[in-house]
Design a protein around this motif. Sequence first.
Motif, PDB file in Angstrom:
ATOM      1  N   GLN A 270       0.835  -1.199   0.000  1.00  0.00           N
ATOM      2  CA  GLN A 270       0.000   0.000   0.000  1.00  0.00           C
ATOM      3  C   GLN A 270       0.875   1.256   0.000  1.00  0.00           C
ATOM      4  O   GLN A 270       0.587   2.222  -0.700  1.00  0.00           O
TER       5      GLN A 270
ATOM      6  N   SER B 244      -6.630   2.328   3.501  1.00  0.00           N
ATOM      7  CA  SER B 244      -6.372   1.656   4.778  1.00  0.00           C
ATOM      8  C   SER B 244      -6.838   0.206   4.788  1.00  0.00           C
ATOM      9  O   SER B 244      -6.730  -0.475   5.797  1.00  0.00           O
TER      10      SER B 244
ATOM     11  N   LEU C  45      -4.909  -2.936   6.501  1.00  0.00           N
ATOM     12  CA  LEU C  45      -3.774  -2.507   7.322  1.00  0.00           C
ATOM     13  C   LEU C  45      -4.087  -2.723   8.806  1.00  0.00           C
ATOM     14  O   LEU C  45      -5.247  -2.650   9.225  1.00  0.00           O
TER      15      LEU C  45
ATOM     16  N   VAL D  75      -3.066   1.960   9.996  1.00  0.00           N
ATOM     17  CA  VAL D  75      -4.191   2.799   9.582  1.00  0.00           C
ATOM     18  C   VAL D  75      -3.978   4.216  10.112  1.00  0.00           C
ATOM     19  O   VAL D  75      -4.131   5.197   9.384  1.00  0.00           O
ATOM     20  N   GLU D  76      -3.575   4.301  11.383  1.00  0.00           N
ATOM     21  CA  GLU D  76      -3.270   5.612  11.967  1.00  0.00           C
ATOM     22  C   GLU D  76      -2.220   6.330  11.141  1.00  0.00           C
ATOM     23  O   GLU D  76      -2.355   7.514  10.813  1.00  0.00           O
TER      24      GLU D  76
ATOM     25  N   MET E 165      -1.449   5.869   8.087  1.00  0.00           N
ATOM     26  CA  MET E 165      -1.969   6.204   6.768  1.00  0.00           C
ATOM     27  C   MET E 165      -2.761   7.507   6.830  1.00  0.00           C
ATOM     28  O   MET E 165      -2.580   8.401   6.002  1.00  0.00           O
TER      29      MET E 165
ATOM     30  N   GLU F  66     -13.282   5.630   1.484  1.00  0.00           N
ATOM     31  CA  GLU F  66     -12.910   4.889   2.693  1.00  0.00           C
ATOM     32  C   GLU F  66     -14.082   4.131   3.312  1.00  0.00           C
ATOM     33  O   GLU F  66     -15.236   4.520   3.169  1.00  0.00           O
TER      34      GLU F  66
ATOM     35  N   ASN G 162     -13.469   3.370   6.625  1.00  0.00           N
ATOM     36  CA  ASN G 162     -13.262   3.892   7.973  1.00  0.00           C
ATOM     37  C   ASN G 162     -13.980   5.228   8.096  1.00  0.00           C
ATOM     38  O   ASN G 162     -13.387   6.296   7.969  1.00  0.00           O
TER      39      ASN G 162
END
Lengths: 291, 233
Positions: free
Chosen positions: B140, B161, B164, B169-170, B172, B190, B192
Amino acid sequence: MGFPPEIILEAVLNGLLTGAVYGLVALGLTLVYGVLHIINFAHGALLTAAMYAAYVARTALGIDPYVAALPLAGLFFVLGYGVQRLVIGPASQGKDENILLVTLGLSIIVENLMLAIFRSDTRSIDVPYAMEVVEFGPALLSWPRLVGFGATLAVGVALFLLMTRTATGKAIRAVAKERTGAALVGIDVAHIYAVTFGIGTACLAIAAALLLPSFYVSPRVGNAFVLVAFTIVVLGGMGSVVGALVGGLVIGVVESLSGLYLGDSLGQIGIFLIFILVLLVRPTGLFGARA
Amino acid sequence: MLEIRGLEAGYGLTTVLRGVDLSVPAGRIVAVLGANGAGKTTLNMAISGLVKPRAGSITFDGRRIDGLPPPAIAEAGLVHVPEGRKIFPNLTVRENLDLGAYRRARGNRARNMDRVFATFPRLKERARQFAGTLSGGEQQMLAIGRGLMAEPRLLILDEPSLGLSPLLVEEMFALIRRLHDEGLAIMLVEQNVAQSLDLADEAHVLENGAFVLGGAAADVRADPHLQRAYLGL
Ligand SMILES: Nc1ncnc2c1ncn2[C@@H]1O[C@H](COP(=O)(O)OP(=O)(O)OP(=O)(O)O)[C@@H](O)[C@H]1O
Ligand SMILES: [Mg+2]
């Protein structure tokens, strides 16, 4: 079956030399398969056309095939590029089964064109070095085949540099495995397909010029070589460039040795035994990716 | 900067996008949210020219780009980091980055590669490794790095994300914020939802091929429908 060792050595060496040019024919086939994921059924017909082109260059223009090799490669690159860009690509509309039919149709057209122009006679050119041999220790090597070996090696190195050092080469490798990603970085996939096809046909043109001094030309001659090339591609691994060259050498030696032991007319049997054996034992070939 | 009006697109007989309107202003992060199969990826594909729009218009920097082939769109600086990464597995990390600059910013390749390596030191360590052997997270990073090599004017990120670990993720999202702070316009697709709403200036919710909700991220977050359907509140 006791041949003296120097005869066997000579057969092996001459097999290696011939096999290199077989490998060159297979190279175009495997490259197109690896990148476009199609089997080009017009490969044999295009080889025939290239051999006639070299024949005409020699008989009508008096140009030696070895001198004609590079200009012919350029010409056939353009031809191959055009055929893929203007005929195969648009006609196939992205469907693989269409591509098979289009290349098959193309081969029929080209073969019949050759038949119409050159009749079905077998022809050959007359060059002073056709029968020349070079002494290599106890063995005698055919001069045209030695040239073929050297030229194939040069093509192999040139292709390696192209694929690893140039943006176009990297783009070809990228398109082979990841078309969507390639399009997104701005690679023109249709152009790269055509370039790849053109490189494949250019290899054929060089192979044709290398074969002409020691082989006859007839409207179907390409098919015989391409049948061998298919075996090489399967042996080396579909899509593997290194596999095509190494496979070519192996097949050349097999043909030469089985010719020695079984007689010239049965020489090709060894090749097809190999073909079947590979499919049974290692269908991915020597250098093929595991499925 | 990017203006989409009445966009319709699909595959074969199925229609996926049924009249999409969206604008991404310069320098903003616009989040596109929506359930699986809503048509988010199809929207991205239509913007980058990989799916031919059937109706509507897409304008980038005042120029119509719908109907242009993907290379022309990439050349204009609209760079799409696709869902599923789509890196070149048979090429090395460095070659992948090289190809990021195939159509744009070729002259700045060395400088941009240093910047990508500074952003993702992991990629530098693995520069000579084949991309197919990278871990999912590294792939990624490579996909984003490859996109950055083209000096994008607008960056489309499709589920960056996905797959991940929480820590990555944080990282990213921190990276996306940093790119935004440098002035880059970003269209962020996304799953998220909460984190995307924190980050984005605007958000739009795609359902069944059309936007049902959109506006400033804070307003979208407060919407009862969104809270019920996407935040589980
Ligand atoms: N190549 C294709 N051919 C046919 N149908 C497709 C194709 N790609 C996507 N679809 C269909 O289009 C619809 C929208 O898909 P799309 O990938 O755009 O959704 P998405 O919002 O990105 O979903 P996700 O969140 O799961 O990535 C889906 O119903 C999908 O099955
Ligand atoms: Mg998607």
